[in-house]
Design an enzyme around this catalytic site. Sequence first.
Site, mmCIF file in Angstrom:
data_model
loop_
_atom_site.group_PDB
_atom_site.id
_atom_site.type_symbol
_atom_site.label_atom_id
_atom_site.label_comp_id
_atom_site.label_asym_id
_atom_site.label_seq_id
_atom_site.Cartn_x
_atom_site.Cartn_y
_atom_site.Cartn_z
ATOM 1 N N GLU A 228 -11.753 42.151 -74.560
ATOM 2 C CA GLU A 228 -10.728 42.978 -75.173
ATOM 3 C C GLU A 228 -9.408 42.211 -75.252
ATOM 4 O O GLU A 228 -9.070 41.430 -74.362
ATOM 5 C CB GLU A 228 -10.556 44.278 -74.386
ATOM 6 C CG GLU A 228 -11.853 45.085 -74.323
ATOM 7 C CD GLU A 228 -11.681 46.491 -73.768
ATOM 8 O OE1 GLU A 228 -10.527 46.897 -73.503
ATOM 9 O OE2 GLU A 228 -12.702 47.184 -73.617
ATOM 10 N N CYS B 52 -1.926 40.193 -75.367
ATOM 11 C CA CYS B 52 -2.576 39.996 -74.068
ATOM 12 C C CYS B 52 -3.988 39.478 -74.329
ATOM 13 O O CYS B 52 -4.819 40.169 -74.920
ATOM 14 C CB CYS B 52 -2.614 41.313 -73.305
ATOM 15 S SG CYS B 52 -3.307 41.175 -71.642
ATOM 16 N N CYS C 262 -14.785 39.181 -64.936
ATOM 17 C CA CYS C 262 -13.905 38.430 -64.040
ATOM 18 C C CYS C 262 -14.673 38.075 -62.781
ATOM 19 O O CYS C 262 -15.399 38.908 -62.223
ATOM 20 C CB CYS C 262 -12.669 39.252 -63.686
ATOM 21 S SG CYS C 262 -11.460 38.318 -62.708
ATOM 22 N N CYS D 168 -10.698 42.183 -57.662
ATOM 23 C CA CYS D 168 -9.505 42.913 -57.253
ATOM 24 C C CYS D 168 -9.797 44.408 -57.325
ATOM 25 O O CYS D 168 -10.320 44.906 -58.329
ATOM 26 C CB CYS D 168 -8.328 42.542 -58.145
ATOM 27 S SG CYS D 168 -7.875 40.791 -58.050
ATOM 28 N N CYS E 213 -8.511 46.813 -60.334
ATOM 29 C CA CYS E 213 -8.692 46.364 -61.714
ATOM 30 C C CYS E 213 -10.080 46.727 -62.232
ATOM 31 O O CYS E 213 -11.100 46.365 -61.628
ATOM 32 C CB CYS E 213 -8.479 44.853 -61.803
ATOM 33 S SG CYS E 213 -8.671 44.187 -63.458
ATOM 34 N N GLY F 81 -10.316 38.403 -66.912
ATOM 35 C CA GLY F 81 -10.601 37.122 -66.292
ATOM 36 C C GLY F 81 -9.427 36.501 -65.563
ATOM 37 O O GLY F 81 -8.279 36.927 -65.692
ATOM 38 N N GLU F 82 -9.730 35.484 -64.760
ATOM 39 C CA GLU F 82 -8.735 34.668 -64.058
ATOM 40 C C GLU F 82 -8.579 33.359 -64.831
ATOM 41 O O GLU F 82 -9.469 32.508 -64.813
ATOM 42 C CB GLU F 82 -9.189 34.395 -62.614
ATOM 43 C CG GLU F 82 -8.484 33.258 -61.909
ATOM 44 C CD GLU F 82 -6.970 33.391 -61.853
ATOM 45 O OE1 GLU F 82 -6.278 32.439 -62.309
ATOM 46 O OE2 GLU F 82 -6.475 34.425 -61.371
ATOM 47 N N SER G 119 -1.126 33.981 -66.164
ATOM 48 C CA SER G 119 -1.095 34.789 -64.946
ATOM 49 C C SER G 119 -2.240 34.359 -64.038
ATOM 50 O O SER G 119 -3.360 34.125 -64.503
ATOM 51 C CB SER G 119 -1.238 36.275 -65.303
ATOM 52 O OG SER G 119 -1.365 37.062 -64.129
ATOM 53 N N CYS H 253 -2.681 48.024 -68.666
ATOM 54 C CA CYS H 253 -2.947 46.973 -67.679
ATOM 55 C C CYS H 253 -3.980 47.442 -66.665
ATOM 56 O O CYS H 253 -3.864 48.519 -66.078
ATOM 57 C CB CYS H 253 -1.641 46.612 -66.974
ATOM 58 S SG CYS H 253 -1.803 45.257 -65.817
#
Length: 372
Positions: free
Chosen positions: A98, A111, A118, A122, A125, A172-173, A204, A347
């Site tokens: 997305e 974004c 991911c 976390c 999330c 994702g990271e 980020s 978010c």
Amino acid sequence: MTMTTAVEKTNLLGMPKAKLEAFFESMGEKRFRATQVLQWMHQRGADDFDQMTNMSKALREKLKLVAEVRGPEVVYDETSKDGTRKWVMRMDSGNSVETVLIPDGERGTLCVSSQIGCSLDCTFCSTGKRGFNRNLTAAEIIGQVWVARKAFMPFEPNGDRPITNVVMMGMGEPLLNFDNVVDAMNLMMEDLAYGISKRRVTVSTSGVIPALDRLGEVSDVSLAISLHAPNDELRNQLVPLNRKYPIADLLAATRRYLSGLPDKRKATIEYTVIENMNDQPEHAHELAVVLRGLPCKINLIPFNPFPESDFRRPSMNATRRFQKILNEAGYITTIRTTRGDDIDAACGQLVGRVDDRTKRSQRYIPVQQMTP
């Protein structure tokens, strides 16, 4: 009987200038062809070599045999009542990610996702609860920018730009997909492509310290730290990666990165505020102490609920009280306005479609499935 094998074509969309120059040299062509193709792809939105009329027909036919310009397939495109726009884009594996565009006056912030799912978990999330499938390629990352830009056709190289800022804060990271993310960000900042300022391209991270140090050697994009807690005990619960890279080490790496930038810039500290978890006055006071001496601004993000979580959104009074404490301690502190929650584009709400290779998603049963 002669058997022919189809040639796997190279997708040029994700190649920054240096790699595209090397590609043309490998074909026996001049390096300046890279400049032409970059402009056609990213500034004019071309995905057909026949559109590239300042190249000879022979070269265009040659390119058709070995290369392509192919962005992700859009399977969902919806605009929120507040103007936020969300795309769901299907990748080659059949999974989807997305991408969200948030308009704000003359500014449009896109974004962008870096992974399918991911690999972190976390607890606040929704993306993390879907598990992880794979890293996105550079073409799939920059392809999200390309698709969003094409949505505002016609392309005008010197005209208004609907995308003025890009944040690598989607699914994702980013720093766990280092090379592809760096290539894509280089294209975002490339004058021959999107020409976005390095101050307006932000990566980020939840705190992958070795990759953050490496980033400082090859890039000078802006930095956001996904912190969410003022101490290791609490952050271990919210961001499991903290057990490997605790807060003190992460903030030290952040200082190293900022000190290597050619200008004075601040990191953005992202702090998701969760009711009765990390929203108390003592947490704000502790955060003010932990961040002392770090050039930063703080972005408070009221928790956005999703089915797999029992966390609750804090009251606005609690969030403003938290902000007031930090402001009085000398920090520029903003509260992120929730945008696009009616289309699950806020978010922490991005989910896409993930064929979970980690099997993590099987551990979470949506709340609505448990309700009689």
